[in-house]
Design a protein around this motif. Structure first.
Motif, PDB file in Angstrom:
ATOM      1  N   GLU A 123      15.348   1.291  -3.601  1.00 11.33           N
ATOM      2  CA  GLU A 123      14.511   2.462  -3.331  1.00 11.33           C
ATOM      3  C   GLU A 123      15.533   3.563  -3.284  1.00 11.33           C
ATOM      4  O   GLU A 123      15.014   4.652  -3.500  1.00 11.33           O
ATOM      5  N   GLN A 124      16.725   3.414  -3.068  1.00  9.76           N
ATOM      6  CA  GLN A 124      17.749   4.574  -3.098  1.00  9.76           C
ATOM      7  C   GLN A 124      18.471   4.457  -4.146  1.00  9.76           C
ATOM      8  O   GLN A 124      19.328   5.314  -4.386  1.00  9.76           O
ATOM      9  N   ALA A 146       4.334  -0.858   3.631  1.00 10.33           N
ATOM     10  CA  ALA A 146       4.693   0.330   3.311  1.00 10.33           C
ATOM     11  C   ALA A 146       5.864   0.188   2.455  1.00 10.33           C
ATOM     12  O   ALA A 146       6.364   1.109   1.362  1.00 10.33           O
ATOM     13  N   GLN A 147       6.954  -0.582   2.966  1.00 13.51           N
ATOM     14  CA  GLN A 147       8.039  -0.916   2.098  1.00 13.51           C
ATOM     15  C   GLN A 147       7.851  -1.448   0.623  1.00 13.51           C
ATOM     16  O   GLN A 147       8.267  -1.076  -0.371  1.00 13.51           O
ATOM     17  N   GLU A 149       5.280  -1.023  -1.241  1.00  5.74           N
ATOM     18  CA  GLU A 149       4.586   0.316  -1.790  1.00  5.74           C
ATOM     19  C   GLU A 149       5.540   1.008  -2.265  1.00  5.74           C
ATOM     20  O   GLU A 149       5.700   1.616  -3.503  1.00  5.74           O
ATOM     21  N   THR A 150       6.537   1.296  -1.666  1.00  4.87           N
ATOM     22  CA  THR A 150       7.598   2.343  -1.840  1.00  4.87           C
ATOM     23  C   THR A 150       8.689   1.608  -3.126  1.00  4.87           C
ATOM     24  O   THR A 150       8.870   2.288  -3.996  1.00  4.87           O
ATOM     25  N   ASN A 153       6.572   1.423  -6.439  1.00  5.62           N
ATOM     26  CA  ASN A 153       6.409   2.854  -7.033  1.00  5.62           C
ATOM     27  C   ASN A 153       7.927   3.159  -7.613  1.00  5.62           C
ATOM     28  O   ASN A 153       7.858   3.882  -8.559  1.00  5.62           O
ATOM     29  N   ARG A 154       8.929   2.834  -6.733  1.00  2.14           N
ATOM     30  CA  ARG A 154      10.104   3.110  -7.617  1.00  2.14           C
ATOM     31  C   ARG A 154      10.469   2.224  -8.721  1.00  2.14           C
ATOM     32  O   ARG A 154      11.174   2.755  -9.710  1.00  2.14           O
TER      33      ARG A 154
END
Length: 242
Positions: A123-124, A146-147, A149-150, A153-154
């Motif tokens: 994600e980074q 939440a992780q 989902e992140t 999305n990424r």
């Protein structure tokens, strides 16, 4: 002793070493390692099929959560000439082994610069280029909703329109968690599966089951729509692989 025998012995020794490394890293941190054994050859083949389907066209490919490189070794020979591969791995020991794999892989002799290993969270990651194919080995069911989902999305942000995401999920983990974990852990696991199911409904184009993997796993293919405003078709291909 002939060349085939010595080569075969080296492959067996390498697989045994990988298996032990997975067990050691799982004991250190199962949440980020996510498995107790490397991916099987069948699982690796299904995950990397989207790369081969593009033929000889140069591609930008991302592999996330590569571990000890069991999928990477299948992926590299399937890359077309001039394709570029980014590998992102959060585990420092795995990342170090992956760099050795890239330096010594015979298919990359003289051109290992086409493959780059990043010790980072996906994600980074920001390489400044979109990807035709993303292959994910991340242990989603070990993360929070939440992780997940992140990360998903990424992935969709990093994909070219029309690009493919391939990832796998172990079968039966919900029932195992329900039997062996707390109620809070079981609820977290169900919530993660619900997040993934939402992406599957919107973007999935195929699902295959690998019963011979340890443990058995489903391989999913998701596609980013060519038109970002248009919904993706539901997945239409299913099957089993041995």
């Amino acid at each position: 002793m002939d060349d085939w025998t010595t080569s075969h012995d080296r492959v067996l020794a390498q697989r045994n070493a990988e298996g032990w490394m997975f067990l050691i890293e799982a004991a250190r941190d199962l949440r980020t390692t996510g498995a107790i054994a490397p991916s099987s050859r069948t699982l690796a083949r299904l995950l990397t099929d989207p790369v081969q389907e593009h033929g000889a066209r140069p591609l930008n490919v991302l592999e996330a959560g590569a571990g000890t490189g069991s999928v990477t070794r299948t992926l590299i020979p399937r890359l077309s000439p001039s394709s570029r591969l980014d590998i992102v791995e959060a585990n420092a020991r795995f990342a170090s082994q992956l760099r050795r794999l890239v330096r010594t892989h015979p298919r990359l002799a003289g051109e290992s610069q086409r493959v780059r290993v990043h010790h980072a969270l996906v994600e980074q990651l920001d390489t400044g280029r979109p990807y035709d194919v993303i292959i994910s080995g991340l242990p989603f069911t070990n993360f929070t909703p939440a992780q997940v989902e992140t990360i998903m999305n990424r992935y969709m942000e990093l994909l070219h329109p029309g690009g493919t995401l391939a990832y796998f999920a172990y079968r039966g983990t919900r029932y195992a968690r329900a039997l062996t974990s707390s109620r809070a852990e079981a609820r977290r696991h169900r919530a993660v599966e619900e997040v993934l199911a939402g992406y599957q409904r919107r973007y999935a184009t195929g699902r295959w089951t690998v019963w011979t993997n340890l443990p058995p796993a489903d391989v999913w293919q998701l596609r980013r729509p060519n038109d970002a405003s248009a919904p993706a078709a539901p997945y239409i291909l299913t099957g089993a692989a041995r």
